[in-house]
Design a protein around this motif. Structure first.
Motif, PDB file in Angstrom:
ATOM      1  N   ALA A   1      -6.773  15.440 -12.161  1.00  0.00           N
ATOM      2  CA  ALA A   1      -7.332  13.838 -11.383  1.00  0.00           C
ATOM      3  C   ALA A   1      -7.252  13.951  -9.638  1.00  0.00           C
ATOM      4  O   ALA A   1      -5.844  14.407  -8.970  1.00  0.00           O
ATOM      5  CB  ALA A   1      -6.388  12.767 -12.047  1.00  0.00           C
ATOM      6  N   SER A   2      -8.045  13.000  -8.918  1.00  0.00           N
ATOM      7  CA  SER A   2      -7.434  12.717  -8.204  1.00  0.00           C
ATOM      8  C   SER A   2      -7.493  11.349  -7.824  1.00  0.00           C
ATOM      9  O   SER A   2      -7.916  10.530  -8.315  1.00  0.00           O
ATOM     10  CB  SER A   2      -8.254  13.721  -6.964  1.00  0.00           C
ATOM     11  N   TYR A   3      -6.743  10.675  -6.926  1.00  0.00           N
ATOM     12  CA  TYR A   3      -6.149   9.377  -6.331  1.00  0.00           C
ATOM     13  C   TYR A   3      -6.721   9.014  -4.807  1.00  0.00           C
ATOM     14  O   TYR A   3      -6.546   9.484  -4.395  1.00  0.00           O
ATOM     15  CB  TYR A   3      -4.733   8.600  -6.942  1.00  0.00           C
ATOM     16  N   GLN A   4      -7.095   7.522  -5.466  1.00  0.00           N
ATOM     17  CA  GLN A   4      -7.646   6.886  -3.731  1.00  0.00           C
ATOM     18  C   GLN A   4      -7.498   5.455  -3.847  1.00  0.00           C
ATOM     19  O   GLN A   4      -7.426   5.152  -4.661  1.00  0.00           O
ATOM     20  CB  GLN A   4      -8.664   7.466  -3.001  1.00  0.00           C
ATOM     21  N   TRP A   5      -5.729   5.375  -3.553  1.00  0.00           N
ATOM     22  CA  TRP A   5      -5.474   3.625  -3.606  1.00  0.00           C
ATOM     23  C   TRP A   5      -6.216   3.025  -2.331  1.00  0.00           C
ATOM     24  O   TRP A   5      -6.591   3.786  -1.137  1.00  0.00           O
ATOM     25  CB  TRP A   5      -3.653   3.756  -3.628  1.00  0.00           C
ATOM     26  N   GLN A   6      -6.073   1.563  -2.703  1.00  0.00           N
ATOM     27  CA  GLN A   6      -7.155   0.855  -1.988  1.00  0.00           C
ATOM     28  C   GLN A   6      -6.032  -0.674  -1.830  1.00  0.00           C
ATOM     29  O   GLN A   6      -5.871  -0.933  -2.169  1.00  0.00           O
ATOM     30  CB  GLN A   6      -8.455   0.806  -2.069  1.00  0.00           C
TER      31      GLN A   6
ATOM     32  N   GLU B   1       4.052  -1.690   1.569  1.00  0.00           N
ATOM     33  CA  GLU B   1       4.763  -2.025   2.380  1.00  0.00           C
ATOM     34  C   GLU B   1       4.637  -3.396   2.797  1.00  0.00           C
ATOM     35  O   GLU B   1       4.758  -3.920   4.187  1.00  0.00           O
ATOM     36  CB  GLU B   1       5.164  -1.233   3.668  1.00  0.00           C
ATOM     37  N   ALA B   2       2.966  -4.679   2.485  1.00  0.00           N
ATOM     38  CA  ALA B   2       2.706  -5.716   3.359  1.00  0.00           C
ATOM     39  C   ALA B   2       1.667  -6.075   1.764  1.00  0.00           C
ATOM     40  O   ALA B   2       1.379  -5.014   0.537  1.00  0.00           O
ATOM     41  CB  ALA B   2       1.939  -4.821   4.505  1.00  0.00           C
ATOM     42  N   PRO B   3       1.554  -7.499   2.313  1.00  0.00           N
ATOM     43  CA  PRO B   3       1.050  -7.877   0.926  1.00  0.00           C
ATOM     44  C   PRO B   3      -0.336  -7.578   0.438  1.00  0.00           C
ATOM     45  O   PRO B   3      -0.891  -7.049   2.298  1.00  0.00           O
ATOM     46  CB  PRO B   3       1.255  -9.944   1.304  1.00  0.00           C
ATOM     47  N   GLY B   4      -1.126  -8.114   0.107  1.00  0.00           N
ATOM     48  CA  GLY B   4      -2.429  -7.710  -0.478  1.00  0.00           C
ATOM     49  C   GLY B   4      -2.855  -7.700  -1.022  1.00  0.00           C
ATOM     50  O   GLY B   4      -1.369  -7.580  -2.644  1.00  0.00           O
ATOM     51  N   LYS B   5      -3.587  -7.265  -1.984  1.00  0.00           N
ATOM     52  CA  LYS B   5      -4.946  -6.617  -3.306  1.00  0.00           C
ATOM     53  C   LYS B   5      -5.069  -5.776  -3.404  1.00  0.00           C
ATOM     54  O   LYS B   5      -5.654  -4.758  -2.744  1.00  0.00           O
ATOM     55  CB  LYS B   5      -6.196  -7.520  -3.238  1.00  0.00           C
ATOM     56  N   TYR B   6      -4.460  -4.802  -4.194  1.00  0.00           N
ATOM     57  CA  TYR B   6      -4.088  -3.280  -4.694  1.00  0.00           C
ATOM     58  C   TYR B   6      -5.250  -3.187  -6.009  1.00  0.00           C
ATOM     59  O   TYR B   6      -4.448  -3.415  -6.336  1.00  0.00           O
ATOM     60  CB  TYR B   6      -3.295  -2.627  -4.475  1.00  0.00           C
ATOM     61  N   GLN B   7      -5.478  -1.508  -5.268  1.00  0.00           N
ATOM     62  CA  GLN B   7      -5.464  -0.911  -6.627  1.00  0.00           C
ATOM     63  C   GLN B   7      -5.881   0.492  -6.443  1.00  0.00           C
ATOM     64  O   GLN B   7      -6.113   1.083  -5.545  1.00  0.00           O
ATOM     65  CB  GLN B   7      -7.517  -1.505  -7.613  1.00  0.00           C
ATOM     66  N   VAL B   8      -5.867   1.571  -7.671  1.00  0.00           N
ATOM     67  CA  VAL B   8      -6.265   3.103  -7.333  1.00  0.00           C
ATOM     68  C   VAL B   8      -7.444   3.103  -7.880  1.00  0.00           C
ATOM     69  O   VAL B   8      -8.028   2.468  -9.242  1.00  0.00           O
ATOM     70  CB  VAL B   8      -5.117   3.265  -8.061  1.00  0.00           C
ATOM     71  N   VAL B   9      -8.376   4.256  -6.941  1.00  0.00           N
ATOM     72  CA  VAL B   9      -9.344   5.101  -7.821  1.00  0.00           C
ATOM     73  C   VAL B   9      -9.432   6.253  -8.548  1.00  0.00           C
ATOM     74  O   VAL B   9      -8.478   6.860  -7.800  1.00  0.00           O
ATOM     75  CB  VAL B   9     -10.809   4.823  -6.468  1.00  0.00           C
ATOM     76  N   VAL B  10     -10.036   6.583  -9.627  1.00  0.00           N
ATOM     77  CA  VAL B  10      -9.590   8.137 -10.307  1.00  0.00           C
ATOM     78  C   VAL B  10     -10.023   8.312 -10.503  1.00  0.00           C
ATOM     79  O   VAL B  10     -11.288   8.055 -11.185  1.00  0.00           O
ATOM     80  CB  VAL B  10      -8.487   7.942 -11.477  1.00  0.00           C
TER      81      VAL B  10
END
Length: 793
Positions: free
Chosen positions: A342-347, A364-373
């Motif tokens: 698998a490869s990963y890309q965080w957004q 290290e900062a507030p916000g909306k995060y998700q990961v694309v696999v």
């Protein structure tokens, strides 16, 4: 299954078809630099296909134009320079590699200062730039390979009701490397921000084709227009169906979020327009061109990703989290399942995070995060986790301090410490955990980066402060080179050298005191005394042994000045030096005599050398100057009419003093080209004197002629007044020849000596009233005189 092709509009093939253009989209930005009206940073972002455009030159600069909307009048041309080239991040690297995708954002920039008084039209202004042509493989427009593109931005008047109006354009966010899977829901953020807090409204619009053509793909300047030509939609497509689907491509009017469930494969061109409103009134517009590919995606067999934390219970990790807190000054590790192949890309906030390609990401900062696999082996559909919202809560600042100043020395014991209290600790050196170091302090025995994971047991907040530690070795302070003897003449160059190594600095000392400026690894002795040096690395210092030196006294020598010699008056010069025991040397020197004939012209150093009983010497030097006499010319002889003046055309070498004589009739006797107005014929002499006193002379003669008064008309009517052409002063020219001609060049009158004045008759017949022409030849060296004469009856 249809062959998979490239995405982002930079695709090299679409079902085997070549795609031509290297620019696949872009947009403009106009950002106010400060509260100063009219001061902006202007940007143009271009999305560039690095693979398809590998043989295409990236323009180092481009020129955009500002137009007035009311009449499309060109206001200003602006050159933007290429400021940066940034790779576009791909969430699915296997697909990017399989489809030869390599896209960059080219960012062009220039600062601009617009006079607000010149930009006060209520209808506002726009900026444009054009290029041709689009990718020939685009499926939703007609003849894409011949369709141009126009990048466009509108801004309001900078002066409203006599007051400056401040505004920045909306700024689109960064783009991700994306493609659309057919029959699968897809979303893509095209949201913009506005630093003025203005309302932004989004819409899908038909892309501009503009005026660039295949015949002129790179116009020098864009064309202004109230109605730019649009691309022509292919059958089945229109502004509301730029990508067909159920639903078709849409954009959230208030969010800028693109959504589509595409039903048709292919490469699709589209444009999003964002309009800027203030107090309900539209004040600006920006358009972004882009392209997206719809492909038939293979099924992704990887597990659906979730996002969890270190302390998420094992049983809950497949459920994941949707929100979490992290502490100010701290961080939070977001984790997804670590799956084979698998490869990963965080957004963050919908944008790919550069370098965030592990199954763990430290936020290290507030916000909306998700990961694309996605699969790292084959190109297939990507999977995204749910969005996780991180909220920052108050925390503390954790630091690492040392018990001694850093950098430290090898003979010091270095202890690192962090905050104490109800915390747990885990120390690391570089990436290695320090075994047994679980308290608030740890010893540091070598250079490198130390870190400690400090977790608040009450709040679960944790921090990882770091400290770069340098521990320098104790420097060696030893001589590597000293002279074999310790007594020298003062003029000898005697150097001491110290052992040197990386990071060493030095301070040399004389009789225990620092020598100003002596900070190199070598020092040249200049006086008697005891020498030593201090070697340092950071705060670590070592003092060397001493070295005693005695310098013999040096004698003194003096050489009298040598007078300058002119090349026109050569004579030998006797040299005088003290004390008398020395010796002279130099070009042209024989014994104690300088012979300028032997040296020739120029400047020659003459030295006088004296030695004392220790063999120490002293040298005195003078410069013997043999000067060429100056070159001058008084210029050509001159002639003038009494009462007039002429300019003497002297020529002389630079840097010499000039003197004309006699002074009578001269405007200035010390310039090279004086004005001369003598009463009588006079010969002037120009004398040039060089700085060394050498002189040269030359003369010029100014001949003075008597003035002839020449009337410009006669009235030969017999009334006794002005009946003849009288020439007062002609009597001074007894050999003068006077001729009068009519307009056709026929000679009507001739006289030598002019004893009988012209009376307007020829052969006894009166000449008609008209303009005639005369020629007077003085025949005494004065130039011919000519002019016109009018007979009035």
């Amino acid at each position: 299954m249809k062959k998979l092709c490239s995405l982002l509009g930079v695709f090299l093939c679409l079902c085997g078809q070549a795609i031509a253009n290297h620019i696949v989209g872009g947009n403009m930005e106009m950002v106010a630099k400060s509260a100063v009206p009219g001061s902006y940073d202007l940007y143009l972002n271009l999305f560039f296909d690095e693979i398809g455009g590998k043989n295409t030159r990236k323009d180092p600069s481009i020129t955009v134009s500002i137009f007035r909307k009311r009449d499309n009048s060109r206001m200003l041309n602006i050159q933007l320079n290429l400021q940066s080239t940034t790779p576009v991040q791909y969430a699915n690297p296997a697909c990017a590699t399989a489809r030869s995708l390599q896209t960059s954002t080219l960012r062009y920039w220039a600062p601009i200062d617009l006079p607000v008084a010149n930009y006060d039209d209520p209808q506002g202004y726009y900026i444009a730039w054009e290029r041709c042509c689009r990718n020939s493989g685009a499926d939703n427009i007609v003849s894409p390979g011949a369709a141009g593109m126009t990048f466009y931005l509108e801004f309001p008047a900078l002066l409203r009701n006599g007051q400056p109006f401040l505004d920045s354009s909306p700024v689109f966010g960064s783009v991700n490397g994306e493609y659309i899977c057919v029959n699968k829901p897809f979303s893509f953020s095209f949201a913009a921000t506005d630093q003025d807090g203005d309302e932004l409204r989004y819409s899908l619009v038909t892309p501009y084709a503009g005026y660039a053509t295949q015949g002129q793909p790179n116009p020098n300047l864009p064309t202004g227009s109230s109605n730019y030509p649009l691309v022509q939609w292919a059958s089945g497509f229109d502004a509301g169906h730029q990508i067909n689907g159920n639903p078709p491509l849409q954009v959230g009017s208030g969010t800028g979020l693109l959504t589509v469930t595409a039903s048709q494969l292919g490469l699709h061109v589209f444009t999003v327009q964002v309009d800027e409103y203030r107090n309900g009134v539209k004040i600006g517009t920006v358009r972004r061109d882009f392209q997206l590919l719809v492909v038939d995606c293979p099924v992704n067999t990887l597990k659906d990703p979730t996002v969890y934390k270190d302390d998420t219970p094992e049983a809950d990790r497949d459920k994941g989290i949707v929100t979490a807190n992290f502490c100010e000054n701290g961080y939070l590790d977001l984790i997804t399942q670590n799956q084979p192949d698998a490869s990963y890309q965080w957004q963050k906030d919908g944008v790919n995070i550069p370098g965030a390609t592990s199954y763990r990401y430290r936020a290290e900062a507030p916000g909306k995060y998700q990961v694309v696999v996605s699969s790292s082996k084959v190109c297939s559909e990507s999977k995204k986790s749910v969005m996780v919202t991180l909220v920052m809560v108050p925390g503390i600042k954790a630091e690492i301090t040392a018990n001694v100043p850093l950098p430290a020395c090898a003979n010091q014991k270095v202890v690192l410490s962090t905050l104490t209290g109800n915390y747990s600790y885990l120390w690391k050196y570089e990436s290695d955990t320090l075994k047994g170091q679980t308290t608030a302090s740890t010893p540091a025995a070598k250079s490198g980066q130390y870190s400690v994971r400090v977790q608040d047991k009450a709040t679960s907040c944790y921090y990882i402060p770091t400290k770069d530690v340098t521990i320098n070795p104790i420097p060696k302070a030893i001589f590597t080179s000293v002279p074999s003897k310790r007594s020298f003449c003062g003029e000898d160059s005697v150097a001491l050298a110290a052992f040197d190594s990386v990071g060493y600095t030095f301070q040399w000392r004389l009789n225990g005191q620092p020598i100003a400026g002596a900070t190199g690894s070598k020092y040249t002795i200049r006086q008697s005394g005891t020498y030593s040096f201090q070697a340092s690395i950071g705060n670590c210092r070592t003092l060397s042994d001493t070295f005693n030196v005695a310098l013999y006294p040096s004698p003194t020598a003096a050489l009298d000045s040598i007078p300058a010699v002119c090349s026109s008056h050569l004579a030998t010069v006797t040299l005088v030096g003290t004390p008398a025991s020395g010796a002279f040397s130099g070009k042209g020197v024989v014994g104690s005599v300088f012979n300028p004939v032997a040296s020739g012209p120029g400047k020659f150093p003459i030295t006088y050398t004296v030695r004392n009983q220790y063999g120490c010497k002293a040298v005195a030097t003078r410069i013997a100057v043999v000067t060429l006499s100056p070159k001058i010319s008084a210029g050509p002889d001159k002639g003038m009419v009494r009462g007039d003046s002429v300019t003497l055309e002297g020529v002389a070498d630079e840097g010499i003093t000039l003197e004309w004589g006699p002074p009578a009739g001269l405007s200035n006797t010390q310039v090279i080209r004086p004005s001369a107005s003598p009463a009588l014929t006079t010969t002037y002499v120009l004398t040039g004197t060089s700085a060394e006193g050498c002189q040269t002379s030359d003369d010029v003669t100014v001949t003075v002629w008597e003035r002839i008064t020449i009337p410009n008309g006669i009235t030969p009517n017999g009334d006794g007044t002005n009946d003849t052409w009288e020439l007062p002063g002609i009597e001074h020219y007894p050999n003068a020849e006077v001729r009068i001609f009519n307009r056709w060049g026929s000679e009507l009158f001739y006289s030598k000596g002019y004893s009988r004045p012209f009376d307007g008759n020829r052969n006894g017949s009166r000449l008609p009233a008209a303009t005639y022409y005369y020629v007077i030849q003085p025949n005494n060296g004065r130039p011919t005189i000519s002019g016109s004469l009018t007979i009035i009856l």
